[in-house]
Enzyme design. Structure first.
Site, short mmCIF file in Angstrom:
data_model
loop_
_atom_site.label_atom_id
_atom_site.label_comp_id
_atom_site.label_asym_id
_atom_site.label_seq_id
_atom_site.Cartn_x
_atom_site.Cartn_y
_atom_site.Cartn_z
CG HIS A 1 -0.42 0.26 2.79
ND1 HIS A 1 0.01 -0.69 3.63
CD2 HIS A 1 -0.42 1.44 3.00
CE1 HIS A 1 0.13 -0.22 4.62
NE2 HIS A 1 0.19 0.95 4.44
CB SER B 1 2.64 1.71 6.49
OG SER B 1 1.29 1.75 7.10
CG ASP C 1 0.56 -4.07 2.87
OD1 ASP C 1 0.88 -3.67 1.79
OD2 ASP C 1 -0.43 -3.42 3.58
#
Length: 737
Positions: free
Chosen positions: A83, A659, A219
């Site tokens: 992402h 992240s 991810d």
């Protein structure tokens, strides 16, 4: 020296408390090495961070696209989240070549895909400049004078620092001035996509599973940083060569099991643990409530406008993804604040601190500091709704707090042009960050990237929604730009007027905007463009708000450090500063947790669980190639590969910005890539709860298994130091302990 001794004594006496916090590189050296070794660190703290050089293994952690990432090879390969590189993936996607859906793998270096505006920032040195900043503040200075003196000194320090070749510098404030640190870094401007899995892997579970456990999401994505032939930062060029980092994290061949020691490294963006209870209440009752409401409306508009339009869905994919994430985050923050009674607990802690401070002459000023912060909050709340709407539109390369994409694009484009014109009329040293001469190319790149995410029908719907909210503001919170143009319009007439603005505007033309970037304000105002006129007026209102915020911040920066220093003394233990986008480390262990009474979640998930969720329908539709690999009797259902670990939990202290953070074992080897938190820990931004603080990472064994058995990416595995016969790949086939 006495203070440092007390801090160290506190750590030795209560070592588990070191798990509570996002520690700065310098603080790592204050933690008892024996305790770290007991937890599982096999390196010396000096290997993590060399205080004399101001660098170390931690510098293998990079800031990429507002996320974190890690160098994992001597040839510039970087692992981060899918992402985090999604905008780059979307940039190269078309209905005819849909990389979002099908993924991408460069089997040769020549096939790697360059990003228009992607940057990688590598930390080089951290220097405490607190004493220098404080010495520059005149005695008895008024709040704004004090802030101006601090900023002037910061600017001088940055200017001196940037005399070094290929160096980017900034001064970061910790807890609004408890400490100031000069951060030197290298920014690489040529970053290319190497590997991205299909969306069905990178987003497996979609918004249903977002912030949830158990997860089965791949991810991850891989990019490569490039530099000139001399190893220096350079613009994209065919002669550039893969960057050779000083530090990188080898891929672990040791596997991972419950209770193993791990470290979470990265750039957490913002937390709110330094707030007083009254300010936390504002976050709960106003900020997150309004975000949930607004983002829910925007999501409906974006999805409605692009439904059935392949080009529109691709253009909006990154924006929809970002807003959905923030929407669910707002819901989780509200639920977590309520469930944990966090505001009430902070109120009790504040009262206890105030009572203690009243007996401590050296911290008695904390009582007045809290009163001043309360008074400041009350003043801010008088125009809260108006300010919330104005601040939805970023300017230039800045981001709205929380990382939401700029919408509507038309207003973002126009406000940026107006802001740029006004800033260019000032001396370069006086311009706002992002609008200095050195930022010119970055600004042009950002505007071009946002054009790729523009879809007119959706943009007009969001524009109309914003205007309608502004028209509904109370009488004492009006936005002049909106009232002067739309006050007498509503319903279909308002929508028609907005459509007409878009129809006749040159704001939406890339080349026209390039020309306008060089124009002064009077030239922009002379253009016969009503949409641009509105954006200029909006920018006028927004700049006035920024000046008001500057006044508020000048007051807060006096009182917050007083309160925070008293809090540290009262706690009698080290306290990590609130996250502010700078490099941090959290120490952790692989752990499950109990989300509620009678339920326990184990710390690993596997491909078996992913298959259990598989329905063949989004968001639980595993790609055919992955299913085929599992059906292969050599490494599928009939072998232990069904137990390949997919995701794992650890009690790391993470937040937004983490992240893509590398999860590293005690040997400094990569064991996973952080990508989320559990639902029960979303409100961990306000406080650490050891029972619920769990971050979610992709197990590196899942990535390796995919590269070998699904992608057949032998060359990439070799470059990562992993081959088919490597124990790292073999370890993926072992049942989870």
């Amino acid at each position: 020296m006495k203070t440092l001794t007390l801090l160290l004594a506190a750590l030795v006496a209560t070592p588990a408390l070191a798990l509570d916090g996002k520690w700065t590189p310098g603080q790592v050296l204050e933690i008892d090495p024996a305790w770290l070794a007991e937890q599982g660190l096999k390196l010396s703290p000096a290997e993590l961070w060399d205080g004399k050089r101001g660098t170390g293994l931690l510098a293998g952690t990079v800031n990429v696209a507002g996320c974190s990432g890690a160098f994992v090879s001597a040839t510039g390969l970087i692992i981060t989240n899918h992402h985090c590189l999604f905008p780059l993936i979307a940039q190269h996607s078309t209905p005819q070549r849909d990389l979002i859906t099908h993924g991408f793998l460069a089997r040769k270096v020549e096939e790697e895909l360059a990003g228009t505006s992607l940057r990688v920032e590598i930390p080089r040195r951290f220097t405490d400049v607190t004493a220098q900043i404080r010495a520059a503040i005149p005695a008895d200075a008024e709040p704004l004078q004090r802030l101006a003196a601090i900023e002037a000194k910061q600017q001088r320090l940055v200017s001196e620092c940037q005399r070094q070749a290929d160096t980017k510098c900034k001064v970061s404030a910790f807890d609004e001035g408890v400490q100031y640190t000069l951060i030197e870094s290298t920014e690489l401007r040529d970053v290319r996509l190497v590997y991205a899995p299909p969306r069905a892997i990178g987003e497996y579970g979609g918004e249903v599973d977002n912030w949830m456990w158990p997860r089965h999401t791949g991810d991850f994505a891989i990019a490569r940083a490039y530099a000139s032939a001399q190893g220096k930062p350079a613009d994209q060029h065919e002669d550039n060569r893969p960057y050779k980092p000083e530090f990188y994290f080898p891929i672990s061949t040791r596997g991972l099991k419950k209770d193993d020691f791990v470290m979470l490294l990265g750039y957490p963006g913002i937390t709110w643990r330094a707030l007083i209870a009254d300010e936390m209440r504002e976050r709960r009752e106003r900020f997150f409530v309004r975000r949930e409401d607004l983002f829910g409306e925007w999501i409906a508009h974006l999805e409605k406008a692009s439904a059935g339009n392949a080009a529109g869905e691709i253009a909006l994919a990154a924006n929809v993804k970002g807003i959905l994430n923030r929407y669910k985050n707002a819901q989780g923050q509200i639920a977590g604040l309520d469930r944990g009674l966090i505001v009430n607990k902070q109120q009790a802690q504040d009262e206890a601190l105030a009572g203690w401070a009243s007996t401590q002459p050296e911290h008695a000023a904390a009582i007045a500091a809290r009163a001043a912060l309360r008074e400041l909050l009350a003043e801010r709340e008088l125009s809260w709704e108006r300010n919330f709407l104005l601040n939805l539109i970023p300017m230039g390369v800045e981001s709205v707090a929380g990382g939401i994409p700029p919408l509507p694009k038309a207003l973002y484009f126009g406000a940026t042009l107006a802001h740029n014109a006004r800033e260019q009329s000032l001396a370069d040293t006086a311009r706002a960050s992002g609008f200095k001469a050195v930022d010119a190319q970055r600004l042009r790149d950002r505007l071009r990237v946002e054009q790729q995410n523009y879809f007119a029908p959706a943009d007009q719907l969001v524009f109309a929604a914003l205007v309608k909210r502004a028209l509904a503001l109370p009488d004492d919170q009006r936005i002049n730009a909106v009232d002067s143009r739309f006050a007498k319009l509503s319903g279909a007439a308002l929508n028609a007027a907005i459509a007409k603005l878009y129809e006749k505007s040159s704001l939406l033309d890339i080349d026209a905007r390039e020309t306008m970037l060089a124009e002064d304000l009077s030239t922009l105002q002379a253009r016969p463009d009503k949409l641009l006129d509105f954006a200029i007026a909006w920018n006028t209102d927004l700049r006035a708000l920024r000046q008001r915020e500057r006044e508020w911040n000048s007051v807060s920066s006096i009182h917050r450090p007083i309160w925070r220093r008293a809090m540290r003394a009262f706690a009698g233990k080290p306290i990590a500063p609130d996250a502010n986008g700078t490099l941090r480390i959290s120490f952790a262990h692989v752990q499950g947790y109990a989300p509620r009474d009678g339920v326990y979640y184990t710390p690993f998930t596997s491909l078996a669980g992913a298959l259990e969720k598989h329905t063949g329908q989004e968001p639980f539709a595993l790609p055919a190639a992955l299913l085929a690999a599992l059906r292969d009797p050599t490494h599928g259902f009939e072998s232990d590969n069904i137990h390949v670990p997919v995701n794992f939990l650890a009690d790391g202290d993470s937040s937004g910005g983490n992240s893509g953070s590398p999860m590293v074992n005690g040997y400094g080897e990569l064991v996973g890539i952080n990508f989320d938190r559990v639902w029960e820990n979303v409100a961990g931004d306000f406080g650490f709860n050891p029972q619920l603080s769990r971050n979610i990472s992709v197990d590196i064994r899942y990535l390796l298994w995919l590269l070998e058995h699904v992608e057949h990416a032998e060359a990439l595995l070799d470059e990562l130091g992993v081959t088919r016969k490597s124990s790292a790949v073999d370890a993926a086939a072992q049942p989870i302990p």
